[in-house]
Design a protein around this motif. Structure first.
Motif, mmCIF file in Angstrom:
data_model
loop_
_atom_site.group_PDB
_atom_site.id
_atom_site.type_symbol
_atom_site.label_atom_id
_atom_site.label_comp_id
_atom_site.label_asym_id
_atom_site.label_seq_id
_atom_site.Cartn_x
_atom_site.Cartn_y
_atom_site.Cartn_z
ATOM 1 N N GLU A 145 0.817 -1.209 0.000
ATOM 2 C CA GLU A 145 0.000 0.000 0.000
ATOM 3 C C GLU A 145 0.853 1.262 0.000
ATOM 4 O OE1 GLU A 145 -0.009 -1.723 4.272
ATOM 5 O OE2 GLU A 145 0.035 -2.447 2.202
ATOM 6 N N GLN A 187 -11.369 0.415 -3.770
ATOM 7 C CA GLN A 187 -11.075 -0.908 -3.245
ATOM 8 C C GLN A 187 -10.265 -1.706 -4.268
ATOM 9 O OE1 GLN A 187 -11.749 -2.233 -0.180
ATOM 10 N NE2 GLN A 187 -12.362 -0.150 0.361
ATOM 11 N N ARG A 188 -9.214 -2.346 -3.791
ATOM 12 C CA ARG A 188 -8.363 -3.149 -4.666
ATOM 13 C C ARG A 188 -8.296 -4.568 -4.117
ATOM 14 N NH1 ARG A 188 -3.034 -1.927 -4.462
ATOM 15 N NH2 ARG A 188 -3.246 -0.881 -2.472
ATOM 16 N N LYS A 189 -8.453 -5.535 -4.978
ATOM 17 C CA LYS A 189 -8.293 -6.910 -4.538
ATOM 18 C C LYS A 189 -6.850 -7.146 -4.111
ATOM 19 C CE LYS A 189 -11.904 -8.919 -7.470
ATOM 20 N NZ LYS A 189 -12.197 -9.897 -8.560
#
Length: 370
Positions: free
Chosen positions: A63, A302-304
């Motif tokens: 991140e 949102q990111r997988k």
């Protein structure tokens, strides 16, 4: 191989180890020397040298890299990072910018540097430019960042800090109930800054022998002999096999800079999770130079697998010494230095990248370098 190295090998062979012993090195530089010099092929078969959590690029939170990419694209800044960081992929949908290198290709002003001083020089030379240093690293590279910030840095210089401390990762391994090693080679460059005392807990609390090692073959073999000798003799101690650089107490000036500029905090390690007191954060007095505060970003979509390793990547297990690089499901198949999937195949300190360069053929590394 030097005469001194041959003597250490003879002394190691003469120990007559009664069982297989796993010796973990906690430094990408150590692993590079071990692999490139072929040490695994000349050590007794009972001695198994395993790479550990010694690659800051490999454990840098996904991140944080994603933040750096968005920062470079969404704000008018010049983002500087140590060269290895530019190719580390993030978990974004196909077609989106997934590395800092790709961000640069998309028009962001992203530049590789070799030292924090490069960032300082650029910020002073061009005061109208907003310069952001993406500072990922262990204590050795974090201390110069702290020194830079403690010495009245220019207003246009900010730091995106992703720094980690080395010993808490080893403590986490030992306290997990499933330690993957019998002896430890501690990193000489970190001990040069922080001193040897940080590793006392390995001996005192876990009764595992430790030796601080330098980066040459002679120092590594001396340290290996030390920990193996301790096991054979039934004694446990912390030995300094890098006395030419490591002094008791370490570098007090560097430590004062770290204490003045940064707080110690719990921190996330990519693919591993949060490790207590394993990271650094800028103190409030230096908030004006904190890139996260100075250049805020809207909440990301949102990111997988946000924050995780890519699908199929076993870098976390490699970093923790639980498998060898060539036991990763993707090693040499989907993941190569030309097209890396996981961070361990990107960095020069990553075990997968090192193993690829030295071409080990067997999982144990015995007789495999060539």
């Amino acid at each position: 191989m030097s005469g001194a190295a041959q003597e250490w090998l003879e002394k190691i062979a003469a120990l007559g180890l009664p069982r297989r012993v796993k010796v973990m090195n906690v430094c990408g530089g150590h692993e590079r020397t071990v692999s490139m010099s072929g040490l695994r092929s000349v050590l007794p078969p009972q001695v198994e040298v395993i790479p550990g959590p010694g690659c800051p690029v490999c454990v840098c939170p996904e991140e944080d890299i994603h933040y750096a990419i968005r920062l470079s694209l969404e704000h008018k800044v010049t983002l500087l990072a140590f060269g290895d960081m530019l190719r580390v992929p993030t978990n974004v949908p196909k077609g989106e910018v997934r590395t800092l290198e790709a961000a640069r290709a998309a028009g962001a002003d992203v530049r590789p540097i070799a030292s924090p001083l490069d960032a300082l020089r650029l910020a002073r030379a061009e005061p109208q430019r907003n310069v952001v240093l993406f500072a990922a690293g262990f204590e050795t590279t974090t201390a110069p960042v702290a020194a830079m910030l403690s010495d009245s840095p220019p207003d246009n210089l900010s730091v995106l800090l992703a720094a980690r401390r080395t010993w808490p990762a080893v403590a986490m391994l030992l306290e997990s109930g499933q330690p993957s090693f019998d002896a430890l080679l501690a990193p000489g460059h970190v001990a040069t800054v922080m001193g040897t005392q940080e590793w006392d807990f390995v001996v005192d609390r876990h009764r595992i022998p430790v030796a601080v090692a330098g980066f040459g073959v002679d120092s590594l073999l001396a340290a290996t002999w030390s920990v193996l000798h301790q096991l054979v003799e039934g004694c446990r101690r912390l030995d300094n096999c890098y006395p030419q650089a490591v002094r008791p107490g370490g570098n007090q000036v560097a430590q004062r800079h770290l204490e003045q500029v940064m707080d110690v905090v719990d921190a996330n390690w990519r693919g591993i999770g949060v490790i207590a007191r394993s990271g650094y954060r800028l103190r409030g007095a230096f908030a004006a130079h904190d890139a996260r505060l100075r250049f805020p970003l809207d909440a990301a979509a949102q990111r997988k697998r946000a924050g995780q390793m890519p699908p199929g990547c076993d870098c976390a297990s490699v970093v923790l010494g639980r498998i060898y690089p060539d036991q990763c499901r993707l090693y040499g198949r989907a993941c190569t230095p030309r097209s890396p999937v996981g961070p361990c195949m990107v960095s020069d300190e990553g075990a997968c990248r090192i193993w690829w360069a030295s071409r080990p053929r067997a999982a144990t590394g015995k007789g495999s370098e060539g």
